[in-house]
Design an enzyme around this catalytic site. Structure first.
Site, mmCIF file in Angstrom:
data_model
loop_
_atom_site.group_PDB
_atom_site.id
_atom_site.type_symbol
_atom_site.label_atom_id
_atom_site.label_comp_id
_atom_site.label_asym_id
_atom_site.label_seq_id
_atom_site.Cartn_x
_atom_site.Cartn_y
_atom_site.Cartn_z
ATOM 1 N N ASP A 159 0.644 -1.414 0.008
ATOM 2 C CA ASP A 159 -0.078 0.026 0.037
ATOM 3 C C ASP A 159 0.858 1.284 -0.094
ATOM 4 O O ASP A 159 1.999 1.188 -0.374
ATOM 5 C CB ASP A 159 -0.731 0.031 1.255
ATOM 6 C CG ASP A 159 -2.286 0.619 0.844
ATOM 7 O OD1 ASP A 159 -2.403 1.844 0.582
ATOM 8 O OD2 ASP A 159 -3.380 -0.301 0.880
ATOM 9 N N ASP A 168 -1.858 2.876 18.084
ATOM 10 C CA ASP A 168 -2.611 1.615 18.027
ATOM 11 C C ASP A 168 -2.037 0.489 16.900
ATOM 12 O O ASP A 168 -2.532 -0.437 16.884
ATOM 13 C CB ASP A 168 -3.940 2.075 17.332
ATOM 14 C CG ASP A 168 -5.230 1.968 18.169
ATOM 15 O OD1 ASP A 168 -4.851 1.289 19.483
ATOM 16 O OD2 ASP A 168 -6.207 2.273 17.875
ATOM 17 N N ASP A 185 12.292 2.569 4.388
ATOM 18 C CA ASP A 185 11.356 3.021 5.588
ATOM 19 C C ASP A 185 10.147 3.105 4.951
ATOM 20 O O ASP A 185 9.866 4.430 4.144
ATOM 21 C CB ASP A 185 12.037 4.541 5.935
ATOM 22 C CG ASP A 185 11.109 5.082 7.010
ATOM 23 O OD1 ASP A 185 10.210 4.482 7.521
ATOM 24 O OD2 ASP A 185 11.225 6.314 7.373
ATOM 25 N N HIS A 192 -3.778 5.901 3.342
ATOM 26 C CA HIS A 192 -4.407 4.869 3.094
ATOM 27 C C HIS A 192 -3.975 3.665 3.693
ATOM 28 O O HIS A 192 -4.502 2.619 4.204
ATOM 29 C CB HIS A 192 -4.364 4.603 1.394
ATOM 30 C CG HIS A 192 -5.313 3.927 0.668
ATOM 31 N ND1 HIS A 192 -4.880 2.543 0.575
ATOM 32 C CD2 HIS A 192 -6.382 3.657 0.438
ATOM 33 C CE1 HIS A 192 -5.662 1.691 -0.024
ATOM 34 N NE2 HIS A 192 -6.977 2.490 -0.143
ATOM 35 N N ASN A 206 -6.364 -1.563 24.718
ATOM 36 C CA ASN A 206 -5.216 -0.611 25.117
ATOM 37 C C ASN A 206 -5.650 0.886 25.597
ATOM 38 O O ASN A 206 -5.090 1.591 25.967
ATOM 39 C CB ASN A 206 -4.104 -0.281 24.101
ATOM 40 C CG ASN A 206 -4.615 0.268 22.889
ATOM 41 O OD1 ASN A 206 -5.847 0.113 22.604
ATOM 42 N ND2 ASN A 206 -3.776 0.749 22.023
ATOM 43 N N VAL A 305 -6.909 -16.456 -4.820
ATOM 44 C CA VAL A 305 -7.098 -14.894 -5.165
ATOM 45 C C VAL A 305 -8.189 -14.562 -4.747
ATOM 46 O O VAL A 305 -9.395 -15.175 -5.174
ATOM 47 C CB VAL A 305 -6.753 -14.336 -6.443
ATOM 48 C CG1 VAL A 305 -6.893 -12.876 -6.629
ATOM 49 C CG2 VAL A 305 -5.202 -14.760 -6.593
ATOM 50 N N SER A 354 -11.283 -0.966 -0.917
ATOM 51 C CA SER A 354 -9.945 -0.772 -0.181
ATOM 52 C C SER A 354 -10.178 -1.014 1.465
ATOM 53 O O SER A 354 -9.110 -1.737 1.930
ATOM 54 C CB SER A 354 -9.188 0.529 -0.099
ATOM 55 O OG SER A 354 -8.609 0.580 -1.218
#
Length: 676
Positions: A159, A168, A185, A192, A206, A305, A354
């Protein structure tokens, strides 16, 4: 206390790639490829010497090469050449017989785009927990019965990168490569990918943010899309190969797509056939039945897939979602709240296939962690065949009546050995509170058992919601609210609430084919000696207001003491008892409907009288049963407190005071009377 949220609407203008079928002759749009670049797939037996010679002959420069069993995928650039010249070069290669025995395909380096709808709603920062805003989590039965396996499974997210510093997600993200900036990196500079990662694996319990569906999973962040949400075929091919060769990865999430590419298909074949990974891909946002890729490979590689469409909270097709017989499954994709880069906005609502795709990836991670010996196609088959038993409505209004048979994602069916029979379960819900602090017992585990068989389970959240399993609607939400859909309706089952360093609650309930309220349950930490807690319904709106009293009556009357709101007492002074909070001066929401008195030491020669006053209604109060008030009596038993009694006021009595009972020589005696 009301929380006020600022909801800001942003429109992101992304240039989305028109969806073209591989066999069409429609010209490729000018902005749909990387200018001055082509991808040439050479046959596997062609040497690097021959490749360099051909590249030189056509006036190009070989920039990158990937060797796969079915071909050598090469990225070739033509510096300073316009696209018309490049296109002429492609045509010349295709028609030159000298190259036909060496080259499989020549194609533009096409763009791939994040499949996000163009309306974005931001969620302002707040200290509240956002689980109740995650309709998609409950729509797929995210809290139905089982919790994630203790084993850790890695999902690769190809992505725009992932913000691995997000609270989180911190500690959950494995840094993969950044193919956009050619470094190591994969920080997200669009948002997105971070949103997708949060849906899959955001931390649970948490005290902040959202809950990921597979919150015990790891995320391998691979950056194949840039800040504009796009990347080239070669960027994506490299990303697929990296994920394929990573031994910890089982599932690859691709919330992106574009037109058909043979180079991409060769990479996908390597991923799912050679390396045995499961690919979950977005079906696209054009409201069309024409496949985009890689989701369109669902027909070439069935069960390996998975093409994911999106539905809204009425389970009907999202207006933008692609559809068709090539689609494998549908998942929530409208107004989905998830993590977002800290530099932009902590949490955000997004819509698109997405967003639907990571729900399916997370579900696959859960079922694969439960069945580690299964293959990718076996997991894929479970995803597709164990969908919700309520079929999608195909009436050309909700969903097109086009012969499609795919269903809606359902963890309830997916994680069980057989399809859930809706007549065989009931929902039991309640509030679990720390009896010492008046805060939710977050992180505790609520479990139902029939004999030794676990029939349902939930994790106590800071803020939770109870879901109607028939309609998927939230019917109650509150702090510390657990909700278990337990199998075995018509049986008497044991409910246990436990947490490390706390006492354990155990009680039996008749599980019926409906909703059962277990109560507002206080659970003390492992400290002596007596814990005396009253709770009443947070929904109560009558006149009653309660105060707790403990009168320590010394046998010689020398130190008689009344513990109450004006004299809360101390654990360091006799009678070693303390009122921990006053419901009229609460520091948390749960404290508004509860009070606890703890006695840390029992003294010889002292009798402790425990009673409650309805000070607001006063004499003749008949609100005791209406308010749902109960008294929970916990007593130290060697190593931890145990629940002695759960006491409900007697029916048919009215008055200002409820005398619950007294303690003498460590023994609690129930009186349970009401009087003025």
């Amino acid at each position: 206390m009301k929380k006020i949220f600022s909801l800001i609407i942003f429109i992101v203008y992304l240039c989305f790639l028109p969806i073209l079928h591989a066999s069409t002759n429609v010209p490729i749009p000018r902005d749909a490829y990387a200018p001055g670049e082509v991808i040439v797939v050479f046959k596997p037996n062609v040497s690097i010497f021959t490749i360099n010679k051909i590249v030189s002959e056509i006036g190009g420069s070989l920039k990158q090469k990937i060797n796969l069993p079915k071909g050598k995928i090469c990225r070739i650039v033509f510096p300073g050449k316009n696209q018309l010249i490049v296109q002429n070069t492609i045509d010349r290669i295709k028609t030159n017989d000298r190259y036909s025995d060496k080259i499989i395909v020549v194609e533009p380096n096409l763009k791939r785009y994040a499949q996000i709808n163009n309306e974005i709603t931001t969620f302002s920062q707040s200290n509240d927990i956002y689980l109740s805003y995650q309709w998609g989590y409950f729509n797929i039965d995210g809290n139905f019965s089982m919790t994630p396996s203790s084993s850790t499974l890695t999902v690769a997210v190809i992505d725009t990168g992932v913000d691995y510093t997000h609270p989180d997600l911190i500690g959950k993200v494995i840094k993969g490569p950044d193919y956009i900036n050619a470094d190591s990196d994969p920080m997200d500079d669009m948002g997105h990918g971070t949103h997708v990662a949060g849906i899959i694996g955001a931390k649970a319990n948490n005290g902040i943010g959202i809950t990921g569906v597979a919150w015990n999973s790891k995320i391998l962040g691979i950056k194949g899309l840039g800040a504009d949400g796009s990347g080239t075929t070669y960027d994506i091919v490299q990303s697929i190969i990296y994920a394929a060769n990573n031994t910890s990865v089982k599932i690859v999430n691709m919330s992106l797509g574009g037109t058909y590419s043979l180079a991409e298909e060769i990479a996908v074949d390597y991923l799912v056939n050679t390396k045995g990974k499961l690919l979950i891909a977005a079906a696209g946002n054009d409201g069309s039945n024409i496949p985009i890729y890689p989701a369109g490979f669902s027909t070439q590689y069935p069960y390996k897939v998975i093409a994911v469409a999106a539905h809204s909270n009425d389970n009907c097709k999202a207006s933008f979602s692609n559809y068709g017989t090539w689609v494998s499954i549908s998942a929530p994709g409208v107004d989905i709240l998830s993590t977002f880069p800290m530099s932009i906005m902590d949490y955000m609502y997004l819509s698109g296939t997405s967003m639907a795709t990571p729900f399916v990836s997370a579900a696959a991670a859960l079922v694969w962690s439960q069945n580690p010996t299964m293959t990718n196609d076996q997991i894929g088959q479970l995803l597709i065949t164990r969908t919700s038993q309520n079929p999608l409505l195909r009436d050309d209004s909700c969903w097109p009546n086009d012969g499609s048979t795919f269903g809606r994602l359902s963890l309830a069916n997916l994680l069980e050995n057989t399809t859930i029979n809706t007549n065989d379960f009931g929902t039991i819900y309640g509030i679990a509170m720390d009896a010492e602090t008046g805060l939710p017992l977050s992180g505790g585990t609520a479990t139902t058992k029939l004999g030794t068989t676990i029939t349902g389970k939930d994790i106590v959240p800071v803020y939770g919601a109870a879901i109607d399993p028939y309609t998927q609607n939230v019917f109650y939400e509150y702090y510390g609210l657990f909700s278990i859909t337990a199998r075995g309706a018509g049986t008497n089952q044991n409910l246990t609430i436990s947490k490390s360093k706390y006492a354990s609650y155990n009680n039996n309930f008749d599980i019926i084919n409906d909703f059962i309220y277990a109560g507002f349950i206080p659970i003390p930490p492992i400290k002596p000696y007596y814990w005396l807690t009253i709770t009443w319904s947070p929904n109560y709106s009558g006149t009653a207001r309660y105060d707790s009293y403990l009168f320590a009556d010394y046998i010689d009357n020398s130190k008689d003491t009344l513990i109450y709101y004006n004299w809360p007492g101390s654990f360091y002074l006799e009678p070693y008892a303390r009122l921990l909070w006053d419901s009229d001066s609460p520091m948390s929401s749960l404290q508004m409907n509860s009070e606890t008195i703890r006695i840390s030491k029992i003294l010889t020669g002292v009798t402790y009288y425990y009673y409650i006053e309805d000070w607001n209604t006063g004499n003749g109060s008949n609100q005791w049963l209406n308010s749902g008030i109960k008294a929970y009596i916990w007593k130290w038993s060697g190593t931890k407190p145990v629940l002695l009694n759960v006491i409900t006021p007697p029916s048919g009595q009215s008055g200002r005071y409820w005398d619950i009972g007294y303690i003498s020589e460590s023994t609690f005696t129930v009186t349970n009377t009401i009087s003025d």
